[in-house]
Motif scaffolding. Structure first.
Motif, PDB file in Angstrom:
ATOM      1  N   VAL A 100       0.867  -1.181   0.000  1.00  0.00           N
ATOM      2  CA  VAL A 100       0.000   0.000   0.000  1.00  0.00           C
ATOM      3  C   VAL A 100       0.903   1.230   0.000  1.00  0.00           C
ATOM      4  O   VAL A 100       1.835   1.312   0.810  1.00  0.00           O
ATOM      5  N   VAL A 101       0.639   2.159  -0.901  1.00  0.00           N
ATOM      6  CA  VAL A 101       1.415   3.401  -0.916  1.00  0.00           C
ATOM      7  C   VAL A 101       0.979   4.272   0.253  1.00  0.00           C
ATOM      8  O   VAL A 101      -0.214   4.498   0.461  1.00  0.00           O
ATOM      9  N   VAL A 102       1.951   4.722   1.036  1.00  0.00           N
ATOM     10  CA  VAL A 102       1.670   5.590   2.182  1.00  0.00           C
ATOM     11  C   VAL A 102       2.515   6.868   2.008  1.00  0.00           C
ATOM     12  O   VAL A 102       3.105   7.095   0.954  1.00  0.00           O
ATOM     13  N   GLY A 103       2.570   7.688   3.030  1.00  0.00           N
ATOM     14  CA  GLY A 103       3.462   8.846   3.018  1.00  0.00           C
ATOM     15  C   GLY A 103       3.017   9.939   2.063  1.00  0.00           C
ATOM     16  O   GLY A 103       1.849  10.037   1.667  1.00  0.00           O
TER      17      GLY A 103
ATOM     18  N   ASP B 168       7.108   5.963  -0.030  1.00  0.00           N
ATOM     19  CA  ASP B 168       7.073   4.940   1.015  1.00  0.00           C
ATOM     20  C   ASP B 168       5.918   3.993   0.744  1.00  0.00           C
ATOM     21  O   ASP B 168       4.824   4.437   0.375  1.00  0.00           O
ATOM     22  N   VAL B 169       6.176   2.719   0.968  1.00  0.00           N
ATOM     23  CA  VAL B 169       5.089   1.739   0.868  1.00  0.00           C
ATOM     24  C   VAL B 169       5.089   0.869   2.117  1.00  0.00           C
ATOM     25  O   VAL B 169       6.146   0.562   2.682  1.00  0.00           O
ATOM     26  N   ALA B 170       3.903   0.511   2.557  1.00  0.00           N
ATOM     27  CA  ALA B 170       3.754  -0.513   3.595  1.00  0.00           C
ATOM     28  C   ALA B 170       3.564  -1.845   2.882  1.00  0.00           C
ATOM     29  O   ALA B 170       3.019  -1.875   1.777  1.00  0.00           O
ATOM     30  N   TYR B 171       4.029  -2.929   3.496  1.00  0.00           N
ATOM     31  CA  TYR B 171       3.949  -4.213   2.804  1.00  0.00           C
ATOM     32  C   TYR B 171       3.524  -5.319   3.761  1.00  0.00           C
ATOM     33  O   TYR B 171       3.746  -5.246   4.975  1.00  0.00           O
TER      34      TYR B 171
ATOM     35  N   GLY C  36      15.247   7.391  -7.136  1.00  0.00           N
ATOM     36  CA  GLY C  36      14.848   8.233  -6.017  1.00  0.00           C
ATOM     37  C   GLY C  36      14.831   7.454  -4.715  1.00  0.00           C
ATOM     38  O   GLY C  36      15.113   6.250  -4.674  1.00  0.00           O
ATOM     39  N   SER C  37      14.530   8.160  -3.656  1.00  0.00           N
ATOM     40  CA  SER C  37      14.516   7.536  -2.319  1.00  0.00           C
ATOM     41  C   SER C  37      13.261   6.691  -2.154  1.00  0.00           C
ATOM     42  O   SER C  37      12.165   7.102  -2.552  1.00  0.00           O
ATOM     43  N   PHE C  38      13.454   5.545  -1.532  1.00  0.00           N
ATOM     44  CA  PHE C  38      12.393   4.551  -1.484  1.00  0.00           C
ATOM     45  C   PHE C  38      12.367   3.927  -0.087  1.00  0.00           C
ATOM     46  O   PHE C  38      13.400   3.452   0.398  1.00  0.00           O
ATOM     47  N   GLY C  39      11.230   3.970   0.566  1.00  0.00           N
ATOM     48  CA  GLY C  39      11.109   3.391   1.897  1.00  0.00           C
ATOM     49  C   GLY C  39      10.097   2.272   1.906  1.00  0.00           C
ATOM     50  O   GLY C  39       9.052   2.377   1.257  1.00  0.00           O
ATOM     51  N   ILE C  40      10.420   1.203   2.630  1.00  0.00           N
ATOM     52  CA  ILE C  40       9.441   0.125   2.786  1.00  0.00           C
ATOM     53  C   ILE C  40       9.175  -0.058   4.274  1.00  0.00           C
ATOM     54  O   ILE C  40      10.099  -0.074   5.094  1.00  0.00           O
ATOM     55  N   LEU C  41       7.925  -0.145   4.635  1.00  0.00           N
ATOM     56  CA  LEU C  41       7.519  -0.167   6.037  1.00  0.00           C
ATOM     57  C   LEU C  41       6.757  -1.454   6.340  1.00  0.00           C
ATOM     58  O   LEU C  41       5.658  -1.669   5.827  1.00  0.00           O
ATOM     59  N   GLY C  42       7.364  -2.282   7.180  1.00  0.00           N
ATOM     60  CA  GLY C  42       6.676  -3.481   7.648  1.00  0.00           C
ATOM     61  C   GLY C  42       5.938  -3.204   8.939  1.00  0.00           C
ATOM     62  O   GLY C  42       5.044  -3.947   9.341  1.00  0.00           O
ATOM     63  N   ASP C  43       6.340  -2.134   9.588  1.00  0.00           N
ATOM     64  CA  ASP C  43       5.725  -1.735  10.858  1.00  0.00           C
ATOM     65  C   ASP C  43       5.389  -0.251  10.731  1.00  0.00           C
ATOM     66  O   ASP C  43       6.282   0.590  10.731  1.00  0.00           O
ATOM     67  N   VAL C  44       4.126   0.029  10.582  1.00  0.00           N
ATOM     68  CA  VAL C  44       3.717   1.411  10.303  1.00  0.00           C
ATOM     69  C   VAL C  44       3.225   2.053  11.595  1.00  0.00           C
ATOM     70  O   VAL C  44       2.173   1.662  12.124  1.00  0.00           O
TER      71      VAL C  44
END
Lengths: 114, 174
Positions: B27-30, B47-50, B100-108
């Motif tokens: 899911v795209v967040v941020g 940033d994406v949550a996964y 570009g800068s890329f963040g992945i979030l397993g814990d949001v």
């Protein structure tokens, strides 16, 4: 009519003083301690709405709660413009704006080359 | 020639496209999600949550390898084995990529679970593909949890934006 106050403690203190009571006297009315009243007035403890209402009743006052528009100062003109676009166009416009900022802050490049 | 340097642009197509092509549940967040909702705040990363199930971690690791991510701020000689196990042992990662800068979030922070976040998200078409975008209320919760000065500003904007959208929907319904 009293001016609006920012905290429950300030509200209670203002009302108590206006009614000429000491913290000790109010504590006596409330069946609590002077230190408990002091903590509330100094905002070191946060009373429930029910507690604050009760203390104000003991001063002959009522607590009036109201919800008003939060004046954030946010200008929603840009948002209104964005909402006229499709989500994809909104994202494109936002990223283009980010690029504009990047290019116009003295040439600083925040990213490293791969 | 900084005015001609467009290389720093955040390019969503290769980043989100790799996740999409590998079938990653995300899911795209941020800030990018905020833009999709109509925010006026610029953003410089995505940033994406996964989902954290093992199969999704494998798909995500494959997608990240294809993108060619590097841990942000890590020395070039730091050993970094990018696989499902590494992702399982961590949660949130910030990467530099050529796109570009890329963040992945397993814990949001601010969100009880990925499943809830996902269930409230909505597919929107951005960067030429349909991707899940976090709900505005979840973005507010995340910004509230992060609570940095810029996050607090964004909470105010998102709240105003939600109100604006509600009013426009009411006008549209009448």
């Amino acid at each position: 009519m009293s001016l609006p106050v920012e905290t429950p403690g300030a509200l209670l203190r203002e009302a108590r003083i206006r009614h000429g009571l000491s913290q000790e006297q109010l504590a006596t009315r409330a069946g609590t301690t002077q230190s408990a009243i002091s903590r509330i007035e100094k905002d070191r403890s946060s009373p429930t709405v029910a507690t604050l209402t009760e203390l104000l009743h003991l001063l002959g006052e009522d607590l009036v709660l109201a919800a008003e528009k939060w004046e954030t100062g946010i200008d929603v003109t840009l948002n209104e413009g964005n909402l006229r676009l499709a989500p994809e166009q909104r994202v494109q416009r936002g990223l283009a704006f980010a690029d504009f900022i990047r290019r116009n802050r003295g040439g600083e490049n925040p990213r490293r080359d791969p | 020639m900084p005015f001609e340097d467009l290389g720093d642009s955040l390019r969503l197509e290769p980043l989100l496209g790799a996740l999409d092509q590998h079938g990653v549940d995300f899911v795209v967040v941020g800030g990018v999600a905020g833009l999709a909702h109509g925010s006026a705040y610029p953003t410089y990363d995505v940033d994406v949550a996964y989902a954290r199930d093992p199969a999704n971690l494998r798909r995500l690791a494959d997608a990240l390898a294809e993108i060619g991510v590097r841990l942000r701020g890590a020395p070039d000689d730091l050993p970094f084995q990018l696989d499902a196990k590494t992702l399982a042992n961590g949660a949130n990662f910030a990467f530099d990529t050529e796109f570009g800068s890329f963040g992945i979030l397993g814990d949001v922070a601010g969100i009880k679970s990925y499943d809830l976040l996902r269930s409230r998200s909505k597919f929107e078409r951005i960067a030429g593909m349909d991707v899940r975008i976090a709900a505005l209320n979840d973005l507010i919760a995340m910004k509230r949890a992060a609570n940095r000065p810029k996050d607090r500003l964004m909470v105010m904007e998102y709240v105003e934006l939600a109100d604006l959208r509600r009013r426009e929907e009411e006008v549209g319904d009448s």
